[in-house]
Design a protein around this motif. Structure first.
Motif: not given
Length: 661
Positions: A496-506, A556-561, A585-596
């Motif tokens: 029942g969730l709407p369309a997302t931008t195609g990237v999920l994290s769990a 978006v990377a998630t862990t705990g809160h 925010e930082s002042q750093m651009l990055y590549t790929g996805a973050p991890a937590t």
């Protein structure tokens, strides 16, 4: 200067300062092997560093599919170069809706249309870098391989901004089987591909490239600029059906394959810096929800209008025209100004725990899998080290996922591309590597098979031990779950969730799993919690709730809160949704996805791979334990992230840790 024989040393980049009063920032923190405190360099804020190089098939692919990453990289002052493989000559008609430009009796002029697109690109880059589309360029011709030449343009007001025009002939068709094309050259249907020189180019003599010469010419450009981040298009976007039309332009797809082969060759070069690769989605964006907020989409559209010469004013003085009038008819593309997507490297599970207290982080560098380790909470990160190399002629693609086996060993999952000498043998497959023992080295890569791999599903386990798996489609999110621990996965179930931008994290949360995703059109992070009622398999989802703060894009990377992802500005950021919802925010651009990850002591840790191909991390204080019984008034204060982002390994240690070439 000959691309075949010389390289240009990277310019030294001045460290930028960060106004960090009152908020956390990412910062450089040095250490690869334990050193006396006096020998360690002090921490300083992480900012965007490195050398960025885009390689695209046509003029405008960068503006449509790599912005705003491109413009934001330029704004940081790092060295940014874009390489155009083809001249983009199309049908040779620089036509818009103006009747006098649609005269069917006018002969096609491929050289002039190629020049008009060059003029538009130079204007757009000048505007991104200086705010003025008329800022001057220095244009020169340099030799490549096999008697070929390339045009190199340097923006005089910002000489770290360069354009390289390879000027190979384009396919002039999205999917048509034209042998005179990058596709025909890659598949061996023609022995060589000719050039299409733009009128006005300092390259005067036509040339041809064999397949090997084209690969070597691109590899020599990489050796010239020594990038730490390479951006390119998707080499495996798939087909509408097994033998149907391509889902993307054939030049995008096969140009990216030439870049793959060139990076594999460049990786064998001695003395180069480490590099990562970021792949971008092109035409398939048309059928997917938008990812950018209104402000970012409007800024992107402005640069496209400059390229398209939308005002039709003769500022460049060229008979060919000052931009691409085809794009002027629809500068938004098929909604492309509202979107940016990565086709690989969006996994957020590339950090994991090893033996007690030890953390691991993985990333694809130099076409191989690299990893860093942190032996304990107070220890420095060590690395990068490399897993066993894949066979010659293969590369590990961007992105990595990890899992810890019941016996304590770590498994690393990735995809590997076999470049092959023939079109039939080119393939992409899933592979994995296992530690030989907990905390030990990794064994050789083993294959899981698979073809035409696209985006990745996400998985997590709830407190009862039930596995959840979720995957986004272009319209919704589907779920597969275990009704009981160890049972087969059931589903797919509609969420029942709407369309997302195609990237999920769990991530597991209490008796359920928390899903996080981007909301189309705004980029804000939305979360929901999925639980399973005993005796059923279909998950129940709580009402979606925003995590707060401005939007962004990417995984978006998630862990705990703790949440980590791109802020609306494209920089690395973290937030504590529902408790301290502001994005830091930082002042750093990055590549790929973050991890937590949540460390054994309860500390939240976020990591990202900077454009400098280095690991950067930040930590938060352990989440406070609530009082055993409710009390009136506000709950316990949840702190903002308590440590700055820092580079995990010092520059002086990189040479010691690097894999020998």
């Amino acid at each position: 200067m000959s691309l075949a024989s010389r390289t240009r040393p990277a310019a030294l980049l001045a460290a930028l300062t960060v106004a960090a009063a009152g908020i956390t920032t990412w910062a450089h923190g040095y250490g690869t092997t334990p050193q006396p405190a006096a020998a360690q360099a002090p921490s300083r804020p992480s900012v965007t560093q490195g050398t960025v190089l885009q390689v695209v098939a046509h003029p405008d692919d960068d503006l449509f599919f790599m912005n705003p990453d491109l413009s934001r990289s330029i704004s940081t002052g790092v060295k940014v170069t874009t390489v155009y493989l083809t001249a983009g000559e199309s049908d040779g008609r620089n036509e818009a809706h103006s009747p006098h430009l649609q005269d069917p009796t006018r002969p096609a002029d491929h050289a002039s249309y190629a020049e008009a697109r060059q003029n538009g690109i130079r204007a757009a880059y000048a505007e991104m870098a200086t705010g003025r589309r008329t800022s001057a360029w220095q244009r020169t011709s340099i030799p490549t391989t096999g008697g070929g030449s390339a045009e190199v343009d340097v923006l005089l007001a910002r000489p770290e901004v360069n354009l390289v025009w390879m000027q190979m002939r384009e396919a002039r068709s999205i999917s048509g089987d034209n042998p005179d094309s990058l596709r025909g050259l890659w598949d061996g249907k023609v022995p060589a591909l000719g050039s299409q020189l733009a009128s006005g180019s300092p390259v005067r003599t036509p040339f041809t490239y064999t397949r090997d010469q084209a690969v070597q010419a691109i590899a020599n450009v990489l050796a010239l600029y020594r990038p730490t981040t390479i951006r390119t298009q998707d080499p495996t976007p798939g087909r509408a059906q097994p033998a149907g039309a391509f889902l993307d332009h054939q030049d995008h797809m096969y140009g990216a394959r030439f870049v793959q082969a060139a990076t594999e060759r460049y990786a064998a070069t001695a003395g180069r810096p480490h590099f990562s690769v970021q792949n971008y989605v092109s035409y398939p964006n048309s059928s997917l929800p938008p990812t950018l907020d209104a402000k970012a989409a409007e800024e992107k559209l402005g640069y496209l209008k400059t390229y398209a010469w939308s005002d039709h004013q003769d500022w460049c003085g060229s008979p060919a025209g000052c931009g691409d009038r085809k794009t002027a008819t629809r500068p938004t593309g098929a909604g492309w100004n509202q979107t940016i997507r990565y086709s690989r490297g969006e996994s957020t599970t590339w950090m994991t725990q090893g033996p007690p207290g030890r953390l691991y982080a993985f990333a694809a560098l130099d076409g191989q899998m690299a990893y860093w380790t942190r032996p304990g909470p107070t220890a420095d990160w060590q690395g990068p080290r490399f897993l066993p190399a894949t066979a010659p002629g293969t590369t590990i693609d961007a992105g990595a996922s990890t899992t810890r086996l019941p016996d304590g060993r770590i498994a690393v999952l990735a995809t590997r591309t076999t470049l092959a000498a023939t079109a039939q043998d080119y393939r992409r497959e899933a592979v994995y590597a296992l530690q030989t023992a907990p905390g030990a080295d990794f064994g050789p890569w083993q294959t899981l098979g698979g073809t035409a791999l696209q985006g990745d599903p996400v998985t997590a386990t709830d407190s009862a031990g039930r596995r959840h798996l979720y995957a986004a489609t272009d319209r919704t999110v589907l779920a597969w779950t275990q009704p009981t621990p160890g049972a087969p996965l059931a589903g797919p179930f509609p969420t029942g969730l709407p369309a997302t931008t195609g990237v999920l994290s769990a991530t597991g949360q209490d008796d359920g799993v928390r899903l996080s995703y981007r909301t189309p059109g705004t980029g804000t992070v939305t979360t929901t919690r999925a639980t399973i009622t005993p005796g059923t398999a279909a998950p129940l989802l709580s009402p979606p709730a925003t995590a707060g703060g401005e939007g962004g894009y990417g995984a978006v990377a998630t862990t705990g809160h703790l949440l980590a992802g791109r802020a609306a500005t494209g920089t690395a950021a973290v937030t504590l949704p529902g408790q301290n919802p502001a994005w830091y925010e930082s002042q750093m651009l990055y590549t790929g996805a973050p991890a937590t990850i949540t460390a054994p002591d309860g500390t939240g840790l976020a990591a990202a791979l900077g454009l400098d191909a280095d690991l950067h991390t930040t930590t938060t204080a352990p989440t406070p334990t609530p009082a055993p019984t409710p009390t009136p008034g506000p709950g316990p204060a949840v702190p903002a992230p308590s440590a700055p982002w820092h580079r995990a390994v010092p520059p002086t240690a990189l040479a010691q840790a690097a894999r020998p070439h």
